[in-house]
Scaffold this active site. Structure first.
Site, PDB file in Angstrom:
ATOM      1  N   ALA A   9     -43.514  26.955 -12.655  1.00 18.06           N
ATOM      2  CA  ALA A   9     -43.249  28.362 -12.319  1.00 18.06           C
ATOM      3  C   ALA A   9     -44.231  29.216 -13.098  1.00 18.06           C
ATOM      4  CB  ALA A   9     -41.810  28.734 -12.683  1.00 18.06           C
ATOM      5  N   VAL A  10     -45.114  29.898 -12.373  1.00 14.57           N
ATOM      6  CA  VAL A  10     -46.064  30.797 -13.018  1.00 14.57           C
ATOM      7  C   VAL A  10     -45.688  32.220 -12.586  1.00 14.57           C
ATOM      8  CG1 VAL A  10     -48.469  31.231 -13.564  1.00 14.57           C
ATOM      9  CG2 VAL A  10     -47.782  28.979 -12.727  1.00 14.57           C
ATOM     10  N   ILE A  11     -45.404  33.041 -13.600  1.00 13.19           N
ATOM     11  CA  ILE A  11     -44.862  34.380 -13.324  1.00 13.19           C
ATOM     12  C   ILE A  11     -45.864  35.424 -13.795  1.00 13.19           C
ATOM     13  CG2 ILE A  11     -42.939  35.949 -13.789  1.00 13.19           C
ATOM     14  CD1 ILE A  11     -41.189  33.412 -14.142  1.00 13.19           C
ATOM     15  N   PHE A  21     -42.722  25.243 -19.367  1.00 13.46           N
ATOM     16  CA  PHE A  21     -42.882  26.702 -19.397  1.00 13.46           C
ATOM     17  C   PHE A  21     -41.982  27.290 -18.308  1.00 13.46           C
ATOM     18  CE2 PHE A  21     -44.737  30.797 -19.599  1.00 13.46           C
ATOM     19  CZ  PHE A  21     -45.509  30.863 -20.748  1.00 13.46           C
ATOM     20  N   HIS A  26     -53.293  35.729 -17.854  1.00 10.95           N
ATOM     21  CA  HIS A  26     -54.095  34.663 -17.240  1.00 10.95           C
ATOM     22  C   HIS A  26     -53.344  33.936 -16.128  1.00 10.95           C
ATOM     23  CE1 HIS A  26     -52.220  32.544 -20.691  1.00 10.95           C
ATOM     24  NE2 HIS A  26     -52.365  31.443 -20.012  1.00 10.95           N
ATOM     25  N   ASP A  36     -45.609  37.649 -16.950  1.00 13.07           N
ATOM     26  CA  ASP A  36     -45.610  37.005 -18.268  1.00 13.07           C
ATOM     27  C   ASP A  36     -46.996  36.838 -18.849  1.00 13.07           C
ATOM     28  OD1 ASP A  36     -42.950  36.779 -18.131  1.00 13.07           O
ATOM     29  OD2 ASP A  36     -42.878  34.606 -17.837  1.00 13.07           O
ATOM     30  N   SER A  82     -47.777  24.591 -16.388  1.00 16.83           N
ATOM     31  CA  SER A  82     -48.334  24.233 -15.080  1.00 16.83           C
ATOM     32  C   SER A  82     -49.795  23.820 -15.170  1.00 16.83           C
ATOM     33  CB  SER A  82     -48.189  25.411 -14.118  1.00 16.83           C
ATOM     34  OG  SER A  82     -46.828  25.670 -13.906  1.00 16.83           O
ATOM     35  N   PHE A  83     -50.494  24.347 -16.164  1.00 14.91           N
ATOM     36  CA  PHE A  83     -51.901  23.974 -16.352  1.00 14.91           C
ATOM     37  C   PHE A  83     -52.054  22.466 -16.547  1.00 14.91           C
ATOM     38  CE2 PHE A  83     -55.844  23.580 -18.817  1.00 14.91           C
ATOM     39  CZ  PHE A  83     -56.693  24.427 -18.132  1.00 14.91           C
ATOM     40  N   GLU A  84     -51.042  21.832 -17.147  1.00 11.02           N
ATOM     41  CA  GLU A  84     -51.112  20.396 -17.450  1.00 11.02           C
ATOM     42  C   GLU A  84     -50.651  19.516 -16.281  1.00 11.02           C
ATOM     43  OE1 GLU A  84     -49.900  22.604 -19.896  1.00 11.02           O
ATOM     44  OE2 GLU A  84     -51.853  22.455 -20.871  1.00 11.02           O
TER      45      GLU A  84
END
Ligand code: INI
Length: 160
Positions: free
Chosen positions: A85-87, A23, A93, A90, A61-63
């Site tokens: 990378a969690v944006i 992701f 959650h 986007d 990233s959850f995995e």
């Protein structure tokens, strides 16, 4: 008195696993290349035939915690590096993904005794993420250094 420190050279004995989230791979692929560049410049064999380094890709990233746990518990690696990378822009959650990734990764390290580097960027925008993945600096490089330090430190503690 004993003083324990990690080191950044003589890393031939370290076996390293990197777990990368697909992701936002525009960002995570850059983190990976910065990380591998750092490891190679410090003496890690990063070639495709390396027996010192393995890379696993996960959907997001959850995995990262689950696959990190599998690799850390295998006994094959002295350190695991996670890259994601969690944006915020986007996803509604964002907070859920970040919380699960961060708590999960910390838990894997504690439960297995294998250091797991938290290389997950958490930003408001893609621009901010890209700035941390090569446009300004590449935090992948820092995660590589932290892996060498923690992997060798845990080895030194184990020999004490
Ligand atoms: N995963 C990320 O790594 N970054 C994100 O920004 C993100 N967003 O935006 O949702 C994201 N979601 C996917 C998630 O990590 C899981 O792969 C998915 O929910 C399947 O379990």
């Amino acid at each position: 008195m004993a003083t324990f420190e990690g080191r950044f050279t003589d890393v031939e004995g370290l076996r390293i696993a990197v777990v990368v989230a697909r992701f936002n791979d525009l960002v995570t692929a850059k983190l990976l290349s910065g990380c591998l560049d750092c490891l190679a410049r410090h003496g890690v064999d990063t070639s495709s035939t390396s027996s010192q380094l393995d890379v696993a890709w996960v959907p997001g990233s959850f995995e990262l915690p689950l696959v990190s746990q599998n690799l850390a518990a295998s006994g094959r690696y002295q350190v695991v590096i996670t890259l994601g990378a969690v944006i915020r822009g986007d996803t509604p959650h964002f907070d859920v993904v970040v919380a699960e990734a961060s708590k999960g990764i910390a838990a894997v390290a504690r439960e297995t005794g294998v250091p797991v580097i938290f290389g997950v960027l958490t930003t408001d925008t893609m621009q901010q993420a890209l700035e941390r993945a090569g446009i300004k600096s590449n935090l992948g490089w820092s995660y590589g250094l932290e892996a060498l330090e923690m992997g060798s430190l845990m080895g030194a503690l184990g020999r004490a």
